[in-house]
Design an enzyme around this catalytic site. Sequence first.
Site, PDB file in Angstrom:
ATOM      1  N   ASP A 171       9.846  31.190 -13.014  1.00 55.55           N
ATOM      2  CA  ASP A 171      10.075  29.751 -12.819  1.00 55.55           C
ATOM      3  C   ASP A 171       9.693  28.937 -14.073  1.00 55.55           C
ATOM      4  OD1 ASP A 171      10.154  27.229 -10.821  1.00 55.55           O
ATOM      5  OD2 ASP A 171       8.277  27.176 -11.930  1.00 55.55           O
TER       6      ASP A 171
ATOM      7  N   ILE B  79       6.435  14.726 -13.678  1.00 58.98           N
ATOM      8  CA  ILE B  79       6.110  14.406 -15.084  1.00 58.98           C
ATOM      9  C   ILE B  79       7.402  14.089 -15.854  1.00 58.98           C
ATOM     10  CG2 ILE B  79       5.124  15.250 -17.244  1.00 58.98           C
ATOM     11  CD1 ILE B  79       3.252  17.036 -15.665  1.00 58.98           C
TER      12      ILE B  79
ATOM     13  N   GLY C 104       6.400  19.046  -4.645  1.00 59.09           N
ATOM     14  CA  GLY C 104       6.168  18.212  -3.463  1.00 59.09           C
ATOM     15  C   GLY C 104       7.304  17.201  -3.304  1.00 59.09           C
TER      16      GLY C 104
ATOM     17  N   GLY D 142       8.151  18.620 -11.931  1.00 57.18           N
ATOM     18  CA  GLY D 142       8.164  17.628 -10.844  1.00 57.18           C
ATOM     19  C   GLY D 142       8.124  16.193 -11.309  1.00 57.18           C
TER      20      GLY D 142
ATOM     21  N   VAL E 283      12.668  18.231  -1.050  1.00 59.49           N
ATOM     22  CA  VAL E 283      12.998  17.202  -2.054  1.00 59.49           C
ATOM     23  C   VAL E 283      13.967  16.162  -1.488  1.00 59.49           C
ATOM     24  CG1 VAL E 283      13.918  16.796  -4.370  1.00 59.49           C
ATOM     25  CG2 VAL E 283      12.607  18.871  -3.914  1.00 59.49           C
TER      26      VAL E 283
ATOM     27  N   GLU F 178       4.877  30.426  -2.551  1.00 59.72           N
ATOM     28  CA  GLU F 178       5.938  30.922  -1.659  1.00 59.72           C
ATOM     29  C   GLU F 178       5.530  32.263  -1.043  1.00 59.72           C
ATOM     30  OE1 GLU F 178       8.873  29.389  -1.257  1.00 59.72           O
ATOM     31  OE2 GLU F 178       8.731  27.880  -2.840  1.00 59.72           O
TER      32      GLU F 178
ATOM     33  N   LYS G 170      11.996  26.569 -16.936  1.00 59.37           N
ATOM     34  CA  LYS G 170      11.626  25.218 -17.396  1.00 59.37           C
ATOM     35  C   LYS G 170      11.501  25.185 -18.912  1.00 59.37           C
ATOM     36  CE  LYS G 170       9.361  24.335 -12.987  1.00 59.37           C
ATOM     37  NZ  LYS G 170       8.130  24.528 -12.219  1.00 59.37           N
TER      38      LYS G 170
ATOM     39  N   LYS H  10      16.051  24.085 -11.377  1.00 61.09           N
ATOM     40  CA  LYS H  10      15.738  24.561 -12.745  1.00 61.09           C
ATOM     41  C   LYS H  10      16.444  25.866 -13.083  1.00 61.09           C
ATOM     42  CE  LYS H  10      12.489  24.402 -10.175  1.00 61.09           C
ATOM     43  NZ  LYS H  10      11.298  24.315  -9.341  1.00 61.09           N
TER      44      LYS H  10
HETATM   45  N1  LIG Z   1      10.033  21.676  -3.374  1.00 59.70           N
HETATM   46  C1  LIG Z   1       9.609  21.209  -4.544  1.00 59.70           C
HETATM   47  O1  LIG Z   1       8.488  20.719  -4.682  1.00 59.70           O
HETATM   48  C2  LIG Z   1      10.520  21.263  -5.746  1.00 59.70           C
HETATM   49  C3  LIG Z   1      10.049  20.780  -6.978  1.00 59.70           C
HETATM   50  C4  LIG Z   1      10.918  20.766  -8.076  1.00 59.70           C
HETATM   51  C5  LIG Z   1      12.207  21.266  -7.933  1.00 59.70           C
HETATM   52  N2  LIG Z   1      12.604  21.763  -6.727  1.00 59.70           N
HETATM   53  C6  LIG Z   1      13.981  22.260  -6.613  1.00 59.70           C
HETATM   54  O2  LIG Z   1      14.697  21.414  -5.732  1.00 59.70           O
HETATM   55  C7  LIG Z   1      15.668  22.175  -5.013  1.00 59.70           C
HETATM   56  C8  LIG Z   1      15.461  21.980  -3.515  1.00 59.70           C
HETATM   57  O3  LIG Z   1      14.193  22.477  -3.178  1.00 59.70           O
HETATM   58  P1  LIG Z   1      13.537  22.205  -1.728  1.00 59.70           P
HETATM   59  O4  LIG Z   1      12.118  22.667  -1.845  1.00 59.70           O
HETATM   60  O5  LIG Z   1      13.826  20.806  -1.297  1.00 59.70           O
HETATM   61  O6  LIG Z   1      14.365  23.240  -0.833  1.00 59.70           O
HETATM   62  P2  LIG Z   1      14.297  23.413   0.769  1.00 59.70           P
HETATM   63  O7  LIG Z   1      13.150  22.655   1.330  1.00 59.70           O
HETATM   64  O8  LIG Z   1      14.395  24.853   1.031  1.00 59.70           O
HETATM   65  O9  LIG Z   1      15.646  22.698   1.277  1.00 59.70           O
HETATM   66  C9  LIG Z   1      16.895  23.142   0.895  1.00 59.70           C
HETATM   67  C10 LIG Z   1      17.966  22.289   1.533  1.00 59.70           C
HETATM   68  O10 LIG Z   1      19.226  22.702   1.003  1.00 59.70           O
HETATM   69  C11 LIG Z   1      20.146  22.817   2.074  1.00 59.70           C
HETATM   70  N3  LIG Z   1      21.209  23.743   1.694  1.00 59.70           N
HETATM   71  C12 LIG Z   1      21.126  25.044   1.310  1.00 59.70           C
HETATM   72  N4  LIG Z   1      22.348  25.540   1.010  1.00 59.70           N
HETATM   73  C13 LIG Z   1      23.219  24.516   1.215  1.00 59.70           C
HETATM   74  C14 LIG Z   1      24.628  24.379   1.092  1.00 59.70           C
HETATM   75  N5  LIG Z   1      25.391  25.400   0.688  1.00 59.70           N
HETATM   76  N6  LIG Z   1      25.194  23.175   1.381  1.00 59.70           N
HETATM   77  C15 LIG Z   1      24.438  22.138   1.806  1.00 59.70           C
HETATM   78  N7  LIG Z   1      23.093  22.193   1.937  1.00 59.70           N
HETATM   79  C16 LIG Z   1      22.500  23.367   1.650  1.00 59.70           C
HETATM   80  C17 LIG Z   1      19.306  23.305   3.233  1.00 59.70           C
HETATM   81  O11 LIG Z   1      20.022  23.068   4.433  1.00 59.70           O
HETATM   82  P3  LIG Z   1      19.378  23.304   5.884  1.00 59.70           P
HETATM   83  O12 LIG Z   1      18.427  22.149   6.070  1.00 59.70           O
HETATM   84  O13 LIG Z   1      20.530  23.254   6.792  1.00 59.70           O
HETATM   85  O14 LIG Z   1      18.674  24.648   5.808  1.00 59.70           O
HETATM   86  C18 LIG Z   1      18.059  22.435   3.047  1.00 59.70           C
HETATM   87  O15 LIG Z   1      18.246  21.163   3.627  1.00 59.70           O
HETATM   88  C19 LIG Z   1      15.511  23.625  -5.491  1.00 59.70           C
HETATM   89  O16 LIG Z   1      16.401  23.868  -6.536  1.00 59.70           O
HETATM   90  C20 LIG Z   1      14.082  23.661  -6.031  1.00 59.70           C
HETATM   91  O17 LIG Z   1      13.911  24.625  -7.043  1.00 59.70           O
HETATM   92  C21 LIG Z   1      11.803  21.773  -5.629  1.00 59.70           C
END
Ligand SMILES: NC(=O)c1ccc[n+]([C@@H]2O[C@H](COP(=O)([O-])OP(=O)(O)OC[C@H]3O[C@@H](n4cnc5c(N)ncnc54)[C@H](OP(=O)(O)O)[C@@H]3O)[C@@H](O)[C@H]2O)c1
Length: 326
Positions: free
Chosen positions: A196, A131, A298, A129, A18, A185, A200, A100
């Site tokens: 999840d 929407i 995404g 996401g 994200v 996952e 929501k 969430k």
């Molecule tokens: N992916 C989706 O499509 C999606 C959709 C809706 C909501 N979300 C939500 O958005 C959030 C992020 O999801 P994501 O998929 O982007 O996760 P991700 O790809 O796993 O990335 C997580 C990021 O957080 C960083 N991080 C973790 N702990 C940290 C800390 N203590 N201090 C600073 N940075 C830290 C990680 O650092 P490093 O790079 O150093 O590992 C990484 O850059 C989650 O809450 C998820 O539920 C995701």
Amino acid sequence: MISDKSRLRIGLIGFGCVGQGLYDILQQLPEFGAVVKRIAVKNPTKSRTLPADRFDFHADDLLTDPDLDVLVEVIDDADEAFRLVSTALRNGRQIVTANKAMVAHHLPELVELQQAHGGTLLYEASVCGSIPIIRTLDSYFGSEPLHSVGGLFNGSSNYVLSRMTEEGSDYGPALAEAQALGFAETDPTLDMGAFDPRSKAVILVAHAYGVLLNPDQVLNLGIENITAQDIRFAAAGGQKIKAVASLQRLADGRVTVFVTPQLVGPASPLYAVEREFNGVVIQAAFADAQFLRGRGAGGHPTGSAVLSDLAALRHGYRYAYHKHTA
Ligand SMILES: NC(=O)c1ccc[n+]([C@@H]2O[C@H](COP(=O)([O-])OP(=O)(O)OC[C@H]3O[C@@H](n4cnc5c(N)ncnc54)[C@H](OP(=O)(O)O)[C@@H]3O)[C@@H](O)[C@H]2O)c1
């Protein structure tokens, strides 16, 4: 041309799916007038798509930086996200999150912190996401009674059920395919077990009905035990099995919330929402039925919701929680 002074200065915490998605969007939209001034991540040895000097490893430093107008928290650790977001709100800051689980588990406290310290938290990206459902419920339908809000809030489980329906396959092979293609996952529990979408549903019920619930108060039944035979049984009746979140106001005024596999027929707009897509149907007292469909996950779709929150913050928007009276 937007001057450097009038640019919105963003502190980005998390640069994964994200965070990178939002960064790309802002690069492609210079006219939005925002600059990512600081980025905090966790792992100092990970290879990055930006030069090393763009990254901080202490997110707390961003929380107190007076040169940042707004913080964006998009990390993958719900406990740490709550610590960061609640600290930011205690400092009266403006912050956007996509987490969430964190919002669903702490909503009453997050609302109180905003009221007590004058900060603002927006979290459109946390539900479905791309929407725009939270602001639709909070603002547009803030005054109109709603009979129900229901939908497919989890693209991973919807993908698995779609493939089971298309292929006549069982849960295991469809899940393995979804995992191989990045639609599920490695640990599928949160998505397939409906934890999840339960988070929501908890967030949406606050905005649709003004009810603040703990996730544990909401029934969630996953799709792990659905078989190819169940899918064939549904199809014989012209229906599909979908993992549906249901929020409903009953005739006696009580509100029910649950997420369970349900039979969905062609009369429902959810029938045609397939694979990784999400859909939400709002049944309003006067507007009648409304349907929103889009990508629930995404980098770019979720980044789009964060972008919209940033624009909303710039105009002084905050959630009204109109229907919340307690
Ligand atoms: N992916 C989706 O499509 C999606 C959709 C809706 C909501 N979300 C939500 O958005 C959030 C992020 O999801 P994501 O998929 O982007 O996760 P991700 O790809 O796993 O990335 C997580 C990021 O957080 C960083 N991080 C973790 N702990 C940290 C800390 N203590 N201090 C600073 N940075 C830290 C990680 O650092 P490093 O790079 O150093 O590992 C990484 O850059 C989650 O809450 C998820 O539920 C995701």
